[in-house]
Design a protein around this motif. Sequence first.
Motif, short mmCIF file in Angstrom:
data_model
loop_
_atom_site.label_atom_id
_atom_site.label_comp_id
_atom_site.label_asym_id
_atom_site.label_seq_id
_atom_site.Cartn_x
_atom_site.Cartn_y
_atom_site.Cartn_z
N THR A 1 8.81 -3.45 -1.06
CA THR A 1 9.45 -2.21 -0.66
C THR A 1 10.90 -2.16 -1.09
O THR A 1 11.49 -3.17 -1.46
N ASP A 2 11.44 -0.95 -1.05
CA ASP A 2 12.83 -0.70 -1.39
C ASP A 2 13.36 0.31 -0.37
O ASP A 2 12.64 1.26 0.00
N VAL A 3 14.57 0.13 0.12
CA VAL A 3 15.05 1.01 1.18
C VAL A 3 15.35 2.42 0.69
O VAL A 3 15.42 3.36 1.49
N GLU A 4 15.50 2.60 -0.62
CA GLU A 4 15.87 3.91 -1.14
C GLU A 4 14.69 4.73 -1.64
O GLU A 4 14.80 5.94 -1.81
N CYS A 5 13.54 4.12 -1.92
CA CYS A 5 12.46 4.86 -2.57
C CYS A 5 11.73 5.76 -1.59
O CYS A 5 11.47 5.39 -0.45
N GLY A 6 11.43 7.00 -2.06
CA GLY A 6 10.84 8.01 -1.20
C GLY A 6 9.48 7.63 -0.65
O GLY A 6 9.19 7.85 0.54
N TYR A 7 8.61 7.08 -1.50
CA TYR A 7 7.28 6.72 -1.04
C TYR A 7 7.30 5.51 -0.12
O TYR A 7 6.45 5.37 0.76
N CYS A 8 8.31 4.62 -0.30
CA CYS A 8 8.47 3.51 0.64
C CYS A 8 8.82 4.05 2.02
O CYS A 8 8.34 3.57 3.05
N ARG A 9 9.68 5.06 2.04
CA ARG A 9 10.08 5.66 3.31
C ARG A 9 8.90 6.39 3.96
O ARG A 9 8.73 6.33 5.18
N LYS A 10 8.11 7.06 3.15
CA LYS A 10 6.94 7.76 3.69
C LYS A 10 5.98 6.75 4.31
O LYS A 10 5.45 6.98 5.41
N LEU A 11 5.71 5.66 3.60
CA LEU A 11 4.82 4.63 4.13
C LEU A 11 5.37 4.11 5.46
O LEU A 11 4.62 4.00 6.45
N HIS A 12 6.67 3.84 5.51
CA HIS A 12 7.24 3.25 6.73
C HIS A 12 7.23 4.24 7.88
O HIS A 12 7.11 3.84 9.05
N SER A 13 7.34 5.53 7.58
CA SER A 13 7.32 6.54 8.64
C SER A 13 5.96 6.56 9.36
O SER A 13 5.86 7.08 10.48
N GLU A 14 4.94 5.98 8.72
CA GLU A 14 3.59 5.96 9.29
C GLU A 14 3.19 4.55 9.73
O GLU A 14 2.01 4.26 9.91
N LEU B 1 5.05 -5.82 -10.85
CA LEU B 1 5.49 -4.61 -10.16
C LEU B 1 6.23 -3.69 -11.14
O LEU B 1 7.13 -4.09 -11.85
N THR B 2 5.82 -2.43 -11.16
CA THR B 2 6.49 -1.41 -11.98
C THR B 2 7.00 -0.25 -11.14
O THR B 2 7.63 0.65 -11.65
N GLY B 3 6.68 -0.27 -9.85
CA GLY B 3 7.14 0.78 -8.95
C GLY B 3 6.94 0.35 -7.52
O GLY B 3 6.13 -0.54 -7.23
N THR B 4 7.68 0.96 -6.62
CA THR B 4 7.54 0.65 -5.20
C THR B 4 7.09 1.90 -4.46
O THR B 4 7.42 3.01 -4.87
N PRO B 5 6.31 1.71 -3.39
CA PRO B 5 5.80 0.45 -2.85
C PRO B 5 4.67 -0.11 -3.69
O PRO B 5 4.05 0.61 -4.46
N MET B 6 4.41 -1.39 -3.52
CA MET B 6 3.26 -2.06 -4.14
C MET B 6 2.53 -2.79 -3.03
O MET B 6 3.09 -3.66 -2.37
N ILE B 7 1.27 -2.40 -2.78
CA ILE B 7 0.49 -2.97 -1.68
C ILE B 7 -0.49 -4.00 -2.24
O ILE B 7 -1.27 -3.70 -3.14
N LEU B 8 -0.46 -5.20 -1.67
CA LEU B 8 -1.34 -6.28 -2.09
C LEU B 8 -2.16 -6.78 -0.91
O LEU B 8 -1.62 -7.03 0.17
N ALA C 1 -4.68 -9.66 0.96
CA ALA C 1 -4.48 -11.09 1.16
C ALA C 1 -4.95 -11.92 -0.03
O ALA C 1 -4.41 -12.99 -0.30
N ASP C 2 -5.94 -11.41 -0.78
CA ASP C 2 -6.43 -12.16 -1.94
C ASP C 2 -5.68 -11.83 -3.22
O ASP C 2 -6.02 -12.31 -4.30
N GLY C 3 -4.63 -11.01 -3.12
CA GLY C 3 -3.83 -10.65 -4.29
C GLY C 3 -4.25 -9.37 -4.97
O GLY C 3 -3.59 -8.94 -5.92
N THR C 4 -5.33 -8.74 -4.52
CA THR C 4 -5.77 -7.48 -5.12
C THR C 4 -4.74 -6.39 -4.87
O THR C 4 -4.29 -6.20 -3.75
N GLN C 5 -4.39 -5.66 -5.94
CA GLN C 5 -3.46 -4.56 -5.78
C GLN C 5 -4.23 -3.33 -5.27
O GLN C 5 -5.17 -2.87 -5.89
N LEU C 6 -3.79 -2.80 -4.14
CA LEU C 6 -4.49 -1.69 -3.50
C LEU C 6 -3.82 -0.35 -3.74
O LEU C 6 -4.40 0.69 -3.43
N GLY C 7 -2.62 -0.34 -4.28
CA GLY C 7 -2.00 0.93 -4.60
C GLY C 7 -0.51 0.91 -4.42
O GLY C 7 0.11 -0.12 -4.13
N GLY C 8 0.06 2.12 -4.58
CA GLY C 8 1.44 2.35 -4.24
C GLY C 8 1.44 2.84 -2.81
O GLY C 8 1.08 2.11 -1.89
#
Length: 291
Positions: free
Chosen positions: A151-164, A236-243, A245-252
């Motif tokens: 995560t990044d404190v400035e990115c919009g989608y990171c903030r949206k994720l955290h708001s939920e 990682l090419t963008g935040t958020p990046m959701i992984l 437990a087995d390392g599978t990338q599940l999305g932004g």
Amino acid sequence: MKYALFAVLGALSLSACAEAPKPAAEAKAPAGQAAAAQPAAAKAAAGTPDARAIEAIRVLNSRVTVERVGAAPLPGFREAIVAGQVVYVSDDGRYLFLPGPGGALFDTTAKKNLSEVALAGMRKEALKVIPASERIVFAPANPKYTVQVFTDVECGYCRKLHSEIAEYNRQGIAIEYLAFPRAGIGSQDFNKMVSVWCAPDRRKALTDAKSDHTVPNKNCKNSITMQYDVGQRVGLTGTPMILAADGTQLGGYVPPAALREALDKLATDGSAKPAATGPVDAVPATTAGGA
């Protein structure tokens, strides 16, 4: 991962997949405009490598049009053009290779992204260097699943994720936040994340930072640089990046209910919904390869 296969190949023809094709009588161009020319589908005699290549592509996404198929410069493979992109398929039709950035090798029989399997294992090992004490955790009492989120404190989608975050927890999902200041090491963004990680109450500080509330400037021995480096290592090419437990990338950004569905799917049959669907805030080109 079955769903990732459909997403990747679907991305080759976004305009074609945006909505179901309309019957010819309904597909009318606006007044004064000619209808767009549709590509001619490639044809091949049954039982030939070309036919197997076409079938392999359609197994993964039946809606795309294979425009051309023929000999490839790679021995044992056929070369196909799909929506202006090159795809290579093994002569027996089992393996499909998407070249270029973000490319991948698929097993069309198992409907598995072999590249993602390899990357997942690498990510899982790479994340082990970040101690549990250096992760900012929001978790329900008895989580069903735990995911790591760069995560990044400035990115919009990171903030949206955290708001939920409360809804993710209600879905039985624990979130372990890892730091990835997109602006790079030494940036103002980086310094804000150092202040968060150095705060006496990191959870409150992270919430405040993502809500544009003031977080007192602090500095201490911290792992932000190490976490940033790990983020680069895992692609990682963008935040958020959701992984998972087995390392599978599940999305932004993935909505809570959709993330729970993907985790359930991964737990039961090893597949998950596509990583490519989750929106992210891209990492600036000047920092993507290092600060």
